[in-house]
Design a protein around this motif. Structure first.
Motif, PDB file in Angstrom:
ATOM      1  N   GLN A   1       0.846  -1.188   0.000  1.00  0.00           N
ATOM      2  CA  GLN A   1       0.000   0.000   0.000  1.00  0.00           C
ATOM      3  C   GLN A   1       0.884   1.241   0.000  1.00  0.00           C
ATOM      4  O   GLN A   1       1.798   1.350   0.809  1.00  0.00           O
ATOM      5  CB  GLN A   1      -0.876  -0.043   1.247  1.00  0.00           C
TER       6      GLN A   1
ATOM      7  N   LYS B   1      -6.800  -3.498  10.907  1.00  0.00           N
ATOM      8  CA  LYS B   1      -5.975  -2.304  11.112  1.00  0.00           C
ATOM      9  C   LYS B   1      -4.482  -2.625  11.021  1.00  0.00           C
ATOM     10  O   LYS B   1      -4.009  -3.617  11.561  1.00  0.00           O
ATOM     11  CB  LYS B   1      -6.271  -1.692  12.481  1.00  0.00           C
TER      12      LYS B   1
ATOM     13  N   GLN C   1      -4.679   2.424   9.604  1.00  0.00           N
ATOM     14  CA  GLN C   1      -5.638   2.339   8.509  1.00  0.00           C
ATOM     15  C   GLN C   1      -6.237   0.943   8.466  1.00  0.00           C
ATOM     16  O   GLN C   1      -5.535  -0.051   8.602  1.00  0.00           O
ATOM     17  CB  GLN C   1      -4.944   2.662   7.173  1.00  0.00           C
ATOM     18  N   GLU C   2      -7.542   0.877   8.317  1.00  0.00           N
ATOM     19  CA  GLU C   2      -8.268  -0.375   8.091  1.00  0.00           C
ATOM     20  C   GLU C   2      -9.460  -0.055   7.221  1.00  0.00           C
ATOM     21  O   GLU C   2      -9.857   1.104   7.089  1.00  0.00           O
ATOM     22  CB  GLU C   2      -8.708  -1.014   9.406  1.00  0.00           C
ATOM     23  N   TYR C   3     -10.028  -1.074   6.563  1.00  0.00           N
ATOM     24  CA  TYR C   3     -11.208  -0.800   5.740  1.00  0.00           C
ATOM     25  C   TYR C   3     -12.051  -2.048   5.550  1.00  0.00           C
ATOM     26  O   TYR C   3     -11.592  -3.172   5.722  1.00  0.00           O
ATOM     27  CB  TYR C   3     -10.807  -0.217   4.378  1.00  0.00           C
TER      28      TYR C   3
ATOM     29  N   ARG D   1     -15.101   1.534  -0.552  1.00  0.00           N
ATOM     30  CA  ARG D   1     -14.371   1.227   0.670  1.00  0.00           C
ATOM     31  C   ARG D   1     -14.680   2.267   1.728  1.00  0.00           C
ATOM     32  O   ARG D   1     -14.666   3.460   1.472  1.00  0.00           O
ATOM     33  CB  ARG D   1     -12.862   1.225   0.424  1.00  0.00           C
TER      34      ARG D   1
ATOM     35  N   GLU E   1     -12.905   3.497   4.780  1.00  0.00           N
ATOM     36  CA  GLU E   1     -11.576   3.430   5.380  1.00  0.00           C
ATOM     37  C   GLU E   1     -11.566   4.174   6.713  1.00  0.00           C
ATOM     38  O   GLU E   1     -12.012   5.308   6.791  1.00  0.00           O
ATOM     39  CB  GLU E   1     -10.549   4.065   4.444  1.00  0.00           C
ATOM     40  N   LYS E   2     -11.044   3.523   7.739  1.00  0.00           N
ATOM     41  CA  LYS E   2     -10.875   4.182   9.032  1.00  0.00           C
ATOM     42  C   LYS E   2      -9.408   4.565   9.159  1.00  0.00           C
ATOM     43  O   LYS E   2      -8.524   3.708   9.116  1.00  0.00           O
ATOM     44  CB  LYS E   2     -11.292   3.271  10.177  1.00  0.00           C
TER      45      LYS E   2
ATOM     46  N   THR F   1     -13.435   8.441   9.360  1.00  0.00           N
ATOM     47  CA  THR F   1     -13.824   7.450   8.371  1.00  0.00           C
ATOM     48  C   THR F   1     -13.934   8.135   7.019  1.00  0.00           C
ATOM     49  O   THR F   1     -14.493   9.224   6.910  1.00  0.00           O
ATOM     50  CB  THR F   1     -15.171   6.795   8.750  1.00  0.00           C
TER      51      THR F   1
ATOM     52  N   ALA G   1      -4.631   9.300   3.162  1.00  0.00           N
ATOM     53  CA  ALA G   1      -5.198   7.978   2.874  1.00  0.00           C
ATOM     54  C   ALA G   1      -4.449   7.323   1.714  1.00  0.00           C
ATOM     55  O   ALA G   1      -3.876   8.005   0.867  1.00  0.00           O
ATOM     56  CB  ALA G   1      -6.679   8.117   2.538  1.00  0.00           C
TER      57      ALA G   1
END
Length: 191
Positions: free
Chosen positions: A28, A74, A92-94, A116, A118-119, A128, A178
């Motif tokens: 990523q 995450k 970051q997580e999604y 998505r 994304e948090k 978010t 992001a």
């Protein structure tokens, strides 16, 4: 007999559909911000693992159209400020849902879109960010009678992004950091 025939006709298309379960291991990449005063803020590239589930709505001949659901737990990535690794990390997580079209040949190729959620987080702050992503892939499914293992490469990129400027609030600054690209290997089974 007629009472049994109608339910079988209605359920038969569902039984013919294929399910897919897989893992995506990808690198990523994040954008950097060079306009925060005299600072250059650069989140470092990170390897992430996401699980994906797919359900084929159409699987006729070489055409496969499926809906997908994905979740990436995450991960925290280091952030460099002016070239020095900061003690603050970007989390970051999604989760996402999408649709994918694949053309199955010797090497299958596909394209799709995914929404998505994304948090994004740093200590003391989180937000978010919901946005669409485009995905393209190429891969190979190994022929077998019961389940079909497959492997491929995949590239995904967001279709929208938040650019940094001095008037952004804290949550929007997080959104400007992001992810901007994912490139990885995707594998799993279809049954």
């Amino acid at each position: 007999m007629k009472k049994l025939l109608l339910p079988l006709i209605l359920v038969a298309p569902l039984a013919a559909q294929s399910f897919e379960v897989g893992l995506n291991v990808s690198r990523q990449q994040y954008p950097s911000i060079t306009e925060i005063g005299l600072m250059k803020v650069e989140p470092q590239d990170k390897t992430v693992v996401a699980g994906r589930f797919g359900y084929a709505l159409v699987d006729l001949g070489p055409a496969l159209f499926q809906v997908t659901a994905v979740y990436q737990p995450k991960v925290d990535t280091d952030v460099q400020v002016n070239g020095v690794t900061s003690s603050t990390q970007l989390g970051q997580e999604y989760w996402g849902v999408g649709a994918m079209f694949n053309f199955k040949a010797l090497v299958a190729v596909g394209a799709g879109v995914e929404y998505r959620s994304e948090k994004l987080s740093t200590p003391g702050l989180s937000t978010t960010y919901g946005r669409p992503w485009a995905r393209v892939n190429a891969g190979y499914a190994f022929p077998s009678p019961l389940v079909k293992p497959f492997i491929g490469i995949e590239v995904a990129a967001p279709l929208t992004k938040k650019d940094y400027n001095d008037s952004l609030g804290s949550e929007d600054i997080l959104k400007s950091l992001a992810p901007k690209l994912q490139v990885g290997v995707y594998g799993g089974i279809r049954f």
